[in-house]
Write a protein that holds these residues in place. Structure first.
Motif, PDB file in Angstrom:
ATOM      1  N   HIS A  28       4.346  11.608  -7.090  1.00  0.00           N
ATOM      2  CA  HIS A  28       5.247  11.125  -5.899  1.00  0.00           C
ATOM      3  C   HIS A  28       5.616  11.780  -4.914  1.00  0.00           C
ATOM      4  O   HIS A  28       6.100  12.735  -5.204  1.00  0.00           O
ATOM      5  CB  HIS A  28       6.855  10.587  -6.969  1.00  0.00           C
ATOM      6  CG  HIS A  28       7.128   9.849  -5.810  1.00  0.00           C
ATOM      7  ND1 HIS A  28       7.337   8.945  -4.810  1.00  0.00           N
ATOM      8  CD2 HIS A  28       8.648   9.678  -5.159  1.00  0.00           C
ATOM      9  CE1 HIS A  28       8.140   8.219  -4.466  1.00  0.00           C
ATOM     10  NE2 HIS A  28       9.451   9.000  -4.730  1.00  0.00           N
ATOM     11  N   GLN A  29       5.552  11.625  -3.954  1.00  0.00           N
ATOM     12  CA  GLN A  29       6.035  12.592  -2.611  1.00  0.00           C
ATOM     13  C   GLN A  29       7.320  13.073  -1.916  1.00  0.00           C
ATOM     14  O   GLN A  29       7.946  11.198  -2.263  1.00  0.00           O
ATOM     15  CB  GLN A  29       5.028  12.567  -1.842  1.00  0.00           C
ATOM     16  CG  GLN A  29       3.941  12.526  -1.900  1.00  0.00           C
ATOM     17  CD  GLN A  29       2.475  12.453  -1.207  1.00  0.00           C
ATOM     18  OE1 GLN A  29       2.705  11.907   0.350  1.00  0.00           O
ATOM     19  NE2 GLN A  29       1.049  12.790  -1.276  1.00  0.00           N
ATOM     20  N   GLN A  30       7.983  13.428  -1.164  1.00  0.00           N
ATOM     21  CA  GLN A  30       9.435  13.352  -0.535  1.00  0.00           C
ATOM     22  C   GLN A  30       8.834  13.432  -0.057  1.00  0.00           C
ATOM     23  O   GLN A  30       9.863  12.811   0.730  1.00  0.00           O
ATOM     24  CB  GLN A  30      10.070  14.666  -1.375  1.00  0.00           C
ATOM     25  CG  GLN A  30      11.480  15.011  -0.104  1.00  0.00           C
ATOM     26  CD  GLN A  30      11.731  15.944  -0.538  1.00  0.00           C
ATOM     27  OE1 GLN A  30      12.358  16.606  -1.201  1.00  0.00           O
ATOM     28  NE2 GLN A  30      12.285  16.978   0.491  1.00  0.00           N
ATOM     29  N   SER A  60      11.350  11.025  -8.651  1.00  0.00           N
ATOM     30  CA  SER A  60      10.604  10.468  -8.815  1.00  0.00           C
ATOM     31  C   SER A  60      10.369   9.366  -9.618  1.00  0.00           C
ATOM     32  O   SER A  60      11.076   9.070 -10.213  1.00  0.00           O
ATOM     33  CB  SER A  60       9.537  10.944  -9.206  1.00  0.00           C
ATOM     34  OG  SER A  60       9.369  12.073 -10.266  1.00  0.00           O
ATOM     35  N   ARG A  84      13.361   8.165  10.088  1.00  0.00           N
ATOM     36  CA  ARG A  84      12.309   9.281   8.545  1.00  0.00           C
ATOM     37  C   ARG A  84      11.475  10.213   9.198  1.00  0.00           C
ATOM     38  O   ARG A  84      10.820  11.031   8.328  1.00  0.00           O
ATOM     39  CB  ARG A  84      11.891   8.232   7.760  1.00  0.00           C
ATOM     40  CG  ARG A  84      12.454   7.402   6.729  1.00  0.00           C
ATOM     41  CD  ARG A  84      10.877   6.709   6.150  1.00  0.00           C
ATOM     42  NE  ARG A  84      12.015   5.553   4.653  1.00  0.00           N
ATOM     43  CZ  ARG A  84      11.158   4.995   4.120  1.00  0.00           C
ATOM     44  NH1 ARG A  84      10.422   5.003   3.996  1.00  0.00           N
ATOM     45  NH2 ARG A  84      11.705   3.746   3.306  1.00  0.00           N
ATOM     46  N   ARG A 102       6.880   4.764   4.507  1.00  0.00           N
ATOM     47  CA  ARG A 102       6.921   4.794   3.433  1.00  0.00           C
ATOM     48  C   ARG A 102       7.725   6.197   2.646  1.00  0.00           C
ATOM     49  O   ARG A 102       8.145   6.312   1.342  1.00  0.00           O
ATOM     50  CB  ARG A 102       5.486   4.432   2.658  1.00  0.00           C
ATOM     51  CG  ARG A 102       4.134   3.871   2.842  1.00  0.00           C
ATOM     52  CD  ARG A 102       2.893   3.590   2.516  1.00  0.00           C
ATOM     53  NE  ARG A 102       2.713   2.421   3.254  1.00  0.00           N
ATOM     54  CZ  ARG A 102       2.611   1.735   4.731  1.00  0.00           C
ATOM     55  NH1 ARG A 102       2.728   2.591   5.550  1.00  0.00           N
ATOM     56  NH2 ARG A 102       1.294   0.873   3.987  1.00  0.00           N
ATOM     57  N   GLN A 103       8.363   6.720   3.838  1.00  0.00           N
ATOM     58  CA  GLN A 103       8.412   8.332   3.077  1.00  0.00           C
ATOM     59  C   GLN A 103       8.412   9.240   4.478  1.00  0.00           C
ATOM     60  O   GLN A 103       8.245   9.298   5.453  1.00  0.00           O
ATOM     61  CB  GLN A 103       7.381   9.455   2.466  1.00  0.00           C
ATOM     62  CG  GLN A 103       6.124   9.777   2.953  1.00  0.00           C
ATOM     63  CD  GLN A 103       4.994   9.891   1.725  1.00  0.00           C
ATOM     64  OE1 GLN A 103       3.952   9.248   1.104  1.00  0.00           O
ATOM     65  NE2 GLN A 103       5.163  10.998   1.932  1.00  0.00           N
ATOM     66  N   GLN A 104       9.435  10.207   4.684  1.00  0.00           N
ATOM     67  CA  GLN A 104       9.670  11.584   5.374  1.00  0.00           C
ATOM     68  C   GLN A 104       8.581  12.100   5.689  1.00  0.00           C
ATOM     69  O   GLN A 104       7.658  12.615   4.794  1.00  0.00           O
ATOM     70  CB  GLN A 104      10.877  11.778   5.102  1.00  0.00           C
ATOM     71  CG  GLN A 104      11.378  13.070   5.741  1.00  0.00           C
ATOM     72  CD  GLN A 104      12.039  14.164   5.419  1.00  0.00           C
ATOM     73  OE1 GLN A 104      12.090  15.278   5.214  1.00  0.00           O
ATOM     74  NE2 GLN A 104      13.893  14.397   5.953  1.00  0.00           N
ATOM     75  N   ASN A 157       2.882   8.541  -0.318  1.00  0.00           N
ATOM     76  CA  ASN A 157       3.624   7.139  -1.154  1.00  0.00           C
ATOM     77  C   ASN A 157       2.818   5.841  -0.653  1.00  0.00           C
ATOM     78  O   ASN A 157       3.035   5.213   0.263  1.00  0.00           O
ATOM     79  CB  ASN A 157       4.937   6.793  -1.386  1.00  0.00           C
ATOM     80  CG  ASN A 157       5.414   8.437  -1.717  1.00  0.00           C
ATOM     81  OD1 ASN A 157       4.501   9.131  -2.541  1.00  0.00           O
ATOM     82  ND2 ASN A 157       6.582   9.168  -1.122  1.00  0.00           N
TER      83      ASN A 157
END
Length: 347
Positions: free
Chosen positions: A12-14, A347, A77, A48-50, A289
């Protein structure tokens, strides 16, 4: 195994780190096309993510705000950070983030322009500058004085690391380092106990001295997907066939062979200015992600390559991104991005 661990890309990625192509760099009349690719990557990832998008100057900041794909995002994001840089290849200039004692440690290796081939003063300072700006979130910076690029290593999350001899111990970096010293460096930095060295494999036009992320990638702890070539008349056929044989001989830390999956090779793509062959391939995909950004070249091999990736990542959307603008500067999707893993408890 060490308490230190470099998470595999599918963890899982930030956030994902990207760098906006700058005016006055190497892009010439390909700048607009390169910016379109970067914008397409950012737009897909921001769902999906920053995304941490680095811009070199005010002109870059303005062009980001004005780009239609990015304006539509409302920057919800998208975190734009202005820091001086030389080029967009965040895989090699961004941090390699390990987890140690439940916290993130951002490893900042020296970057010397792939063995002194290109100016790299700003890019060598990029990781530290972004950390000082708070771009990555919680975590400590650790400077490492050896030269190592993120595109030169692959990990499977179960103690194994895959790399090439030509880049790490037979190239232009880290004079006088031998295999034992390199193995110790990798184990200490990333917490791995098995290092797989490939002596074969190369894409014509590659100027990284054989980065592994153009050749062979872990798709799971037990699976390696690699760039193949089934045309005996192609100059890639012999070295990539030899690489496939090396991969077949590898054993993981449990003494088990890896599952191997071959990718097709697109038809040759040549530089429009001087005609040299460019290092186009499908192994330079990017895992994020919920998705995989997949290289596309307007080639008949695009569809079967993407189908193979879909089979390897059934729970992620495969998003084709036209990579021809990036390949003109000898890079691709994976080269242009570096993941910032999430802190395990989050995560």
């Amino acid at each position: 195994m060490s308490a230190r661990r470099l998470p595999p890309e599918w963890a899982h990625q930030q956030a994902m780190l990207l760098v906006w192509p700058r005016d006055g760099g190497d892009w010439g009349n390909g700048l607009a096309a390169a910016r379109d690719v970067s914008a397409a990557m950012a737009a897909a990832l921001c769902k999906r993510q920053q995304v941490i998008l680095v811009c070199a100057d005010d002109e870059c900041a303005y062009s980001i705000a004005a780009h239609p794909l990015l304006a539509e995002l409302g920057h919800a994001r998208l975190k734009v950070v202005q820091v001086a840089n030389d080029d967009i290849w965040a895989r090699d200039t961004g941090p390699l983030t390990v987890i140690e004692n439940g916290a993130r440690l951002f490893l900042d290796f020296r970057f010397d322009g792939w063995g002194g081939q290109f100016d790299a003063g700003h890019d060598d300072r990029l990781t530290a500058a972004l950390h000082a700006a708070g771009a990555y979130g919680a975590g400590t910076l650790e400077r490492r004085e050896h030269t190592l690029e993120g595109g030169s290593i692959e990990v499977n999350g179960d103690g194994a690391l895959l790399t090439t001899e030509r880049c790490l111990i037979a190239g232009r970096r880290n004079a006088n380092i031998d295999r034992d010293a390199a193995q110790s460096l990798l184990a200490n930095a990333f917490g791995v106990d098995t290092v797989h060295w490939l002596a074969h494999g190369d894409l014509i036009g590659d100027d990284t001295d054989g980065h592994i992320d153009t050749l062979a990638r872990f798709a799971a702890t037990d699976t390696i997907v690699y760039q193949g070539c089934d045309d005996p008349a192609d100059a890639h056929h012999a070295p990539l066939t030899a690489m496939a044989a090396e991969l077949a001989a590898l054993r993981d830390r449990h003494d088990t062979p890896y599952r191997l999956v071959e990718l097709p090779l697109p038809a040759p793509i040549h530089d429009p200015d001087d005609g040299h062959r460019l290092p186009a391939g499908y192994a330079n995909f990017l895992i994020a992600n919920g998705c995989v950004l997949a290289p596309a070249f307007n080639d008949p091999a695009d569809e079967p390559a993407h189908a193979i990736l879909a089979g390897l990542f059934p729970n992620r959307e495969i998003i084709p991104i036209d990579s021809r603008a990036l390949i003109r500067q000898h890079g691709g999707l994976h080269c242009a991005a570096m993941q910032i893993p999430a802190i395990p408890s989050a995560s």
